[in-house]
Motif scaffolding. Sequence first.
Motif, PDB file in Angstrom:
ATOM      1  N   PRO A  47      36.045 -63.149  28.552  1.00  0.00           N
ATOM      2  CA  PRO A  47      36.827 -63.801  27.510  1.00  0.00           C
ATOM      3  C   PRO A  47      38.307 -63.450  27.635  1.00  0.00           C
ATOM      4  O   PRO A  47      38.662 -62.351  28.064  1.00  0.00           O
ATOM      5  CB  PRO A  47      36.253 -63.224  26.217  1.00  0.00           C
ATOM      6  CG  PRO A  47      34.923 -62.675  26.588  1.00  0.00           C
ATOM      7  CD  PRO A  47      35.004 -62.273  28.020  1.00  0.00           C
ATOM      8  N   TYR A  48      39.163 -64.373  27.245  1.00  0.00           N
ATOM      9  CA  TYR A  48      40.589 -64.056  27.247  1.00  0.00           C
ATOM     10  C   TYR A  48      40.964 -63.381  25.949  1.00  0.00           C
ATOM     11  O   TYR A  48      40.217 -63.398  24.969  1.00  0.00           O
ATOM     12  CB  TYR A  48      41.442 -65.297  27.531  1.00  0.00           C
ATOM     13  CG  TYR A  48      41.432 -66.369  26.474  1.00  0.00           C
ATOM     14  CD1 TYR A  48      42.294 -66.317  25.388  1.00  0.00           C
ATOM     15  CD2 TYR A  48      40.574 -67.465  26.582  1.00  0.00           C
ATOM     16  CE1 TYR A  48      42.296 -67.317  24.429  1.00  0.00           C
ATOM     17  CE2 TYR A  48      40.565 -68.461  25.629  1.00  0.00           C
ATOM     18  CZ  TYR A  48      41.429 -68.381  24.552  1.00  0.00           C
ATOM     19  OH  TYR A  48      41.427 -69.369  23.598  1.00  0.00           O
ATOM     20  N   LEU A  49      42.105 -62.741  25.963  1.00  0.00           N
ATOM     21  CA  LEU A  49      42.643 -62.028  24.808  1.00  0.00           C
ATOM     22  C   LEU A  49      43.948 -62.710  24.428  1.00  0.00           C
ATOM     23  O   LEU A  49      44.840 -62.848  25.268  1.00  0.00           O
ATOM     24  CB  LEU A  49      42.885 -60.578  25.200  1.00  0.00           C
ATOM     25  CG  LEU A  49      43.422 -59.609  24.185  1.00  0.00           C
ATOM     26  CD1 LEU A  49      42.454 -59.452  23.025  1.00  0.00           C
ATOM     27  CD2 LEU A  49      43.652 -58.258  24.844  1.00  0.00           C
ATOM     28  N   PHE A  50      44.030 -63.206  23.196  1.00  0.00           N
ATOM     29  CA  PHE A  50      45.273 -63.812  22.726  1.00  0.00           C
ATOM     30  C   PHE A  50      45.838 -62.917  21.635  1.00  0.00           C
ATOM     31  O   PHE A  50      45.139 -62.584  20.677  1.00  0.00           O
ATOM     32  CB  PHE A  50      45.069 -65.235  22.191  1.00  0.00           C
ATOM     33  CG  PHE A  50      46.374 -65.924  21.948  1.00  0.00           C
ATOM     34  CD1 PHE A  50      47.011 -66.598  22.977  1.00  0.00           C
ATOM     35  CD2 PHE A  50      46.994 -65.852  20.708  1.00  0.00           C
ATOM     36  CE1 PHE A  50      48.247 -67.203  22.778  1.00  0.00           C
ATOM     37  CE2 PHE A  50      48.226 -66.456  20.501  1.00  0.00           C
ATOM     38  CZ  PHE A  50      48.852 -67.137  21.537  1.00  0.00           C
ATOM     39  N   VAL A  51      47.092 -62.514  21.796  1.00  0.00           N
ATOM     40  CA  VAL A  51      47.745 -61.589  20.873  1.00  0.00           C
ATOM     41  C   VAL A  51      48.957 -62.280  20.276  1.00  0.00           C
ATOM     42  O   VAL A  51      49.761 -62.873  21.007  1.00  0.00           O
ATOM     43  CB  VAL A  51      48.177 -60.297  21.596  1.00  0.00           C
ATOM     44  CG1 VAL A  51      48.852 -59.334  20.626  1.00  0.00           C
ATOM     45  CG2 VAL A  51      46.999 -59.629  22.293  1.00  0.00           C
ATOM     46  N   ALA A  52      49.093 -62.187  18.951  1.00  0.00           N
ATOM     47  CA  ALA A  52      50.237 -62.789  18.254  1.00  0.00           C
ATOM     48  C   ALA A  52      50.840 -61.769  17.295  1.00  0.00           C
ATOM     49  O   ALA A  52      50.114 -61.071  16.583  1.00  0.00           O
ATOM     50  CB  ALA A  52      49.807 -64.029  17.487  1.00  0.00           C
ATOM     51  N   GLU A  53      52.145 -61.705  17.287  1.00  0.00           N
ATOM     52  CA  GLU A  53      52.851 -60.794  16.388  1.00  0.00           C
ATOM     53  C   GLU A  53      52.915 -61.391  14.984  1.00  0.00           C
ATOM     54  O   GLU A  53      53.170 -62.582  14.813  1.00  0.00           O
ATOM     55  CB  GLU A  53      54.258 -60.531  16.920  1.00  0.00           C
ATOM     56  CG  GLU A  53      54.983 -59.410  16.213  1.00  0.00           C
ATOM     57  CD  GLU A  53      56.275 -59.046  16.926  1.00  0.00           C
ATOM     58  OE1 GLU A  53      56.206 -58.521  18.058  1.00  0.00           O
ATOM     59  OE2 GLU A  53      57.339 -59.300  16.341  1.00  0.00           O
ATOM     60  N   VAL A  54      52.688 -60.538  13.975  1.00  0.00           N
ATOM     61  CA  VAL A  54      52.784 -60.929  12.568  1.00  0.00           C
ATOM     62  C   VAL A  54      53.754 -59.980  11.873  1.00  0.00           C
ATOM     63  O   VAL A  54      54.020 -58.884  12.364  1.00  0.00           O
ATOM     64  CB  VAL A  54      51.395 -60.905  11.869  1.00  0.00           C
ATOM     65  CG1 VAL A  54      50.462 -61.940  12.470  1.00  0.00           C
ATOM     66  CG2 VAL A  54      50.772 -59.521  11.901  1.00  0.00           C
ATOM     67  N   PRO A  55      54.279 -60.385  10.721  1.00  0.00           N
ATOM     68  CA  PRO A  55      55.202 -59.515   9.987  1.00  0.00           C
ATOM     69  C   PRO A  55      54.519 -58.216   9.533  1.00  0.00           C
ATOM     70  O   PRO A  55      53.294 -58.160   9.369  1.00  0.00           O
ATOM     71  CB  PRO A  55      55.590 -60.352   8.766  1.00  0.00           C
ATOM     72  CG  PRO A  55      55.173 -61.744   9.058  1.00  0.00           C
ATOM     73  CD  PRO A  55      54.069 -61.668  10.056  1.00  0.00           C
ATOM     74  N   GLU A  56      55.324 -57.199   9.301  1.00  0.00           N
ATOM     75  CA  GLU A  56      54.819 -55.903   8.835  1.00  0.00           C
ATOM     76  C   GLU A  56      54.039 -56.031   7.530  1.00  0.00           C
ATOM     77  O   GLU A  56      53.184 -55.207   7.230  1.00  0.00           O
ATOM     78  CB  GLU A  56      55.974 -54.912   8.645  1.00  0.00           C
ATOM     79  CG  GLU A  56      56.603 -54.443   9.947  1.00  0.00           C
ATOM     80  CD  GLU A  56      55.696 -53.501  10.740  1.00  0.00           C
ATOM     81  OE1 GLU A  56      54.870 -52.784  10.147  1.00  0.00           O
ATOM     82  OE2 GLU A  56      55.819 -53.503  11.976  1.00  0.00           O
ATOM     83  N   SER A  57      54.323 -57.069   6.746  1.00  0.00           N
ATOM     84  CA  SER A  57      53.632 -57.257   5.467  1.00  0.00           C
ATOM     85  C   SER A  57      52.184 -57.708   5.638  1.00  0.00           C
ATOM     86  O   SER A  57      51.411 -57.668   4.688  1.00  0.00           O
ATOM     87  CB  SER A  57      54.388 -58.278   4.607  1.00  0.00           C
ATOM     88  OG  SER A  57      54.450 -59.528   5.270  1.00  0.00           O
TER      89      SER A  57
END
Length: 113
Positions: A47-57
């Motif tokens: 499987p692939y790994l998809f990573v997304a940045e989100v706000p600290e909140s």
Amino acid sequence: MSTEGIEAVFLTTHNWGRTAGFFQSLGYRLDFETDHASGQLRNGDGPYLFVAEVPESEQPQARIVLKVPDADAFRPGPGVELLTPFEDTHYGTREATVRDPDGREWTLQAPAK
């Protein structure tokens, strides 16, 4: 029609670069990086790994995505509660959400039409 195993793991993070580096240190290679602090990594044929940045909140999350070869042919079996039907995504797939008997939500991903 049933699922065909795990398609991907979607992760959110507070620091895209640090998280991508972590997985690259574990042997993952970067398939692509977007211009909005996210990207896809892969290690072998799994499987692939998809990573997304989100706000600290926002609390970082992990989501397992199950592969469905044909969204139109998918029929949930007993014990599978369909929460959202298959819909087109902005990244070129179709996704639905189901709930298991313990209340966990699962994402199903199929190719776009």
